[in-house]
Scaffold this motif. Structure first.
Motif, PDB file in Angstrom:
ATOM      1  N   ALA A 247      55.290  78.447   9.063  1.00 21.00           N
ATOM      2  CA  ALA A 247      56.504  77.658   9.307  1.00 21.00           C
ATOM      3  C   ALA A 247      56.827  77.592  10.804  1.00 21.00           C
ATOM      4  N   ILE A 248      56.738  78.739  11.462  1.00 24.81           N
ATOM      5  CA  ILE A 248      57.081  78.798  12.889  1.00 24.81           C
ATOM      6  C   ILE A 248      56.099  77.952  13.716  1.00 24.81           C
ATOM      7  N   ALA A 249      54.810  78.141  13.487  1.00 21.96           N
ATOM      8  CA  ALA A 249      53.814  77.417  14.279  1.00 21.96           C
ATOM      9  C   ALA A 249      53.926  75.910  14.040  1.00 21.96           C
ATOM     10  N   SER A 250      54.137  75.514  12.785  1.00 20.31           N
ATOM     11  CA  SER A 250      54.268  74.094  12.470  1.00 20.31           C
ATOM     12  C   SER A 250      55.464  73.489  13.202  1.00 20.31           C
ATOM     13  N   PHE A 251      56.591  74.203  13.168  1.00 19.80           N
ATOM     14  CA  PHE A 251      57.809  73.703  13.806  1.00 19.80           C
ATOM     15  C   PHE A 251      57.645  73.601  15.322  1.00 19.80           C
ATOM     16  N   VAL A 252      57.056  74.630  15.903  1.00 19.98           N
ATOM     17  CA  VAL A 252      56.936  74.649  17.369  1.00 19.98           C
ATOM     18  C   VAL A 252      55.976  73.550  17.852  1.00 19.98           C
ATOM     19  N   THR A 253      54.855  73.378  17.177  1.00 21.57           N
ATOM     20  CA  THR A 253      53.924  72.317  17.587  1.00 21.57           C
ATOM     21  C   THR A 253      54.551  70.933  17.371  1.00 21.57           C
ATOM     22  N   MET A 254      55.335  70.803  16.305  1.00 20.57           N
ATOM     23  CA  MET A 254      56.026  69.533  16.057  1.00 20.57           C
ATOM     24  C   MET A 254      56.904  69.149  17.253  1.00 20.57           C
ATOM     25  N   ASN A 255      57.493  70.162  17.882  1.00 21.45           N
ATOM     26  CA  ASN A 255      58.352  69.888  19.033  1.00 21.45           C
ATOM     27  C   ASN A 255      57.581  69.508  20.289  1.00 21.45           C
ATOM     28  N   PHE A 256      56.278  69.653  20.236  1.00 17.99           N
ATOM     29  CA  PHE A 256      55.454  69.230  21.372  1.00 17.99           C
ATOM     30  C   PHE A 256      55.306  67.699  21.393  1.00 17.99           C
ATOM     31  N   THR A 257      55.755  67.012  20.337  1.00 19.56           N
ATOM     32  CA  THR A 257      55.716  65.539  20.331  1.00 19.56           C
ATOM     33  C   THR A 257      56.431  64.972  21.551  1.00 19.56           C
ATOM     34  N   GLY A 258      57.520  65.641  21.953  1.00 20.94           N
ATOM     35  CA  GLY A 258      58.295  65.153  23.083  1.00 20.94           C
ATOM     36  C   GLY A 258      57.543  65.208  24.396  1.00 20.94           C
ATOM     37  N   ALA A 259      56.647  66.166  24.521  1.00 27.14           N
ATOM     38  CA  ALA A 259      55.875  66.307  25.756  1.00 27.14           C
ATOM     39  C   ALA A 259      54.594  65.482  25.709  1.00 27.14           C
TER      40      ALA A 259
ATOM     41  N   GLY B 125      50.159  71.930  13.736  1.00 24.75           N
ATOM     42  CA  GLY B 125      50.803  73.225  13.967  1.00 24.75           C
ATOM     43  C   GLY B 125      50.602  74.165  12.789  1.00 24.75           C
ATOM     44  N   LEU B 126      50.664  73.580  11.578  1.00 24.64           N
ATOM     45  CA  LEU B 126      50.419  74.379  10.374  1.00 24.64           C
ATOM     46  C   LEU B 126      49.012  74.976  10.410  1.00 24.64           C
ATOM     47  N   MET B 127      48.055  74.154  10.834  1.00 29.54           N
ATOM     48  CA  MET B 127      46.671  74.632  10.938  1.00 29.54           C
ATOM     49  C   MET B 127      46.564  75.763  11.962  1.00 29.54           C
ATOM     50  N   ALA B 128      47.242  75.586  13.095  1.00 30.99           N
ATOM     51  CA  ALA B 128      47.245  76.637  14.118  1.00 30.99           C
ATOM     52  C   ALA B 128      47.867  77.912  13.553  1.00 30.99           C
ATOM     53  N   GLY B 129      48.935  77.740  12.772  1.00 33.87           N
ATOM     54  CA  GLY B 129      49.623  78.876  12.154  1.00 33.87           C
ATOM     55  C   GLY B 129      48.743  79.608  11.157  1.00 33.87           C
ATOM     56  N   LEU B 130      47.998  78.839  10.352  1.00 33.82           N
ATOM     57  CA  LEU B 130      47.118  79.467   9.370  1.00 33.82           C
ATOM     58  C   LEU B 130      46.009  80.249  10.070  1.00 33.82           C
ATOM     59  N   LEU B 131      45.566  79.702  11.188  1.00 30.92           N
ATOM     60  CA  LEU B 131      44.544  80.382  11.989  1.00 30.92           C
ATOM     61  C   LEU B 131      45.076  81.720  12.508  1.00 30.92           C
ATOM     62  N   VAL B 132      46.278  81.656  13.099  1.00 29.69           N
ATOM     63  CA  VAL B 132      46.907  82.873  13.622  1.00 29.69           C
ATOM     64  C   VAL B 132      47.152  83.870  12.497  1.00 29.69           C
ATOM     65  N   GLY B 133      47.653  83.373  11.365  1.00 29.29           N
ATOM     66  CA  GLY B 133      47.939  84.233  10.210  1.00 29.29           C
ATOM     67  C   GLY B 133      46.683  84.949   9.720  1.00 29.29           C
ATOM     68  N   SER B 134      45.574  84.210   9.698  1.00 32.17           N
ATOM     69  CA  SER B 134      44.317  84.814   9.243  1.00 32.17           C
ATOM     70  C   SER B 134      43.877  85.928  10.177  1.00 32.17           C
TER      71      SER B 134
END
Lengths: 100, 344
Positions: free
Chosen positions: B295-307, B263-272
């Motif tokens: 922070a937001i992207a990392s947290f949100v992707t982390m919550n995808f663990t449940g799915a 998620g952090l990687m996805a966030g850095l991509l979006v941020g760039s």
């Protein structure tokens, strides 16, 4: 599954091969092919692939398998921490991923 | 729980009883129902009545398939049974799918023993065998079902689409049928529900940032709120889309094993991308957005663990011990810098 390996060396799965009666049910129920049949007993061939669903232990007639089973869901862990309860399978309602 | 009406239901006579017969073809309204549920509409209330159903033209020797009373699970099974004659025993799983209800224990040993008794299954069929979806094993102990009601459990394939091949092979599943997948398509169909799940928090944050955007060293200006606020709202939404969209969709290709890192990687991509588009402001605000989006992207992707279909509870707890404090720190730092940025 390629690219879908989770953290290494964290899983609580244990198999007591002295108790194993070799029925092979764990090999059947495991959704991640963690077990294979060995000579007379089941053997763990991919410990890190285990998601601790607990199906193997529940179906083992000899009680030879021990897992601290639960649902690997961050939302449930957070909710458990915030409300003081144990991590439950609550967020599971949001997933329909077992359907074809 | 209010249950859904099954279209084109008829009845068959068997052993002096009237048993509802469901068509193996889905009605247009079933497909529309599926689409709605996939978008998160009425998802918690999409159940069918528990009990025994017939498909095709079954007799006393026909196989019995066990299903959950979530209509998506039930439809997935009956749609695949076309051409087979059999019985479907629908358990009361409170309208939840097989795997999830098995995890809760509602698709479980007790409910099977109970339901077999309620429908009087021993008077319907001559054999003593139930075919369960493999993922039901999370809640069912086969040997206890046998001792509880005399029926032995055969674990069928994971996916309903393999059921015909499984039956034709003499109730043998291939290794592939026994392995859970999490394909691009599997992840794609989960996205709308995931998006809706966190939407209210994101909308709240967006509204908050919009209002706060009017603050500056010269006091409050609604014109400034309009000018900077829209940009802030867009950035927040982009961060959320990165965590709930890019993270899950590109899961296998994002580096790292833990979801928070992906998620952090996805966030850095979006941020760039946001930085390239000139949407992150300058100075303190620029740094602020980097931290907030990450922070937001990392947290949100982390919550995808449940799915997801492969994360263990031990693993999730381990990654959270590291990730959550870092996410909170990054978000706090980002917010602090963003506020400072309003005044310099």
């Amino acid at each position: 599954m390629k690219g879908q390996e989770y953290l290494r060396n964290v899983v609580t799965l244990e198999l007591d091969s002295d108790k194993c009666v070799g029925c092979g049910l764990c090999v059947i129920v495991c959704p991640h092919r963690v077990f294979e049949m060995g000579q007379d007993t089941a053997v763990i061939v991919d410990q890190d692939a285990c998601m601790e669903c607990g199906a193997c232990g529940l179906n083992c007639p000899a009680e030879a398998i021990d897992t601290k089973s639960g649902v690997g869901c961050a939302y449930a862990v957070l909710k458990g921490k915030l409300t003081g309860g144990e991590a439950d399978s609550c967020c599971c309602d949001e997933s329909d991923s077992d359907c074809c | 729980m209010k249950t859904q009406r099954i279209r084109n239901l008829s009845f068959i006579e068997h052993s002096g009883r009237k048993i509802p017969k469901v068509p193996a073809q889905l009605h247009l309204s079933d497909w529309i129902g599926t689409a709605k549920v996939r978008c998160g509409i009425g998802r918690m209330n999409y159940a069918v009545d528990p009990g025994l159903y017939a498909v095709g033209d079954p007799d006393g020797d026909s196989p019995v398939f066990v299903s959950a009373n979530y209509k998506l699970s039930f439809d997935a099974l009956r749609k695949e049974l076309g051409g087979l004659d059999g019985w479907i025993l629908v358990l009361d799983t409170k309208g939840v799918n097989v795997w999830c209800s098995a995890g809760k224990g509602t698709f479980g040993t007790d409910e099977i023993v109970n339901r077999v008794g309620i429908v009087g299954l021993e008077t319907i069929v001559n054999h003593r065998r139930l075919i369960l979806p493999q993922l039901g094993a999370v809640g069912v102990a086969a040997h206890k079902v046998k001792s509880g009601c005399g029926f032995s459990v055969v674990y069928g394939p994971i996916r309903a689409c393999d059921i015909v091949a499984f039956m034709q092979a003499g109730m043998k599943a291939t290794d592939q049928m026994r392995q859970v997948r999490f394909s691009f398509y599997d992840r794609l169909v989960l996205l709308p529900v995931e998006f809706v799940a966190g939407a209210k928090y994101v909308l709240f944050a967006m509204a908050l940032f919009f209002i706060m955007s009017g603050i500056s060293a010269r006091g409050y200006s609604s014109g400034l709120a309009l000018h900077d606020g829209v940009r802030s709202m867009f950035n927040l939404f982009a961060a959320y889309a990165g965590g709930a969209g890019i993270g899950p969709l590109f899961l296998p290709w994002l580096p790292g094993r833990s979801f928070s890192f992906k998620g952090l990687m996805a966030g850095l991509l979006v941020g760039s991308v946001l930085a390239l588009l000139g949407l992150v402001g300058s100075g303190a605000e620029k740094v602020a957005w980097l931290f907030l989006v990450a922070a937001i992207a990392s947290f949100v992707t982390m919550n995808f663990t449940g799915a997801s279909t492969y994360t263990s509870l031990s693993g999730v707890k381990k990654e959270m011990r590291v990730a959550v404090p870092l996410q909170i720190a990054a978000a706090a730092l980002g917010l602090g810098l963003w506020i400072i940025g309003r005044f310099v």
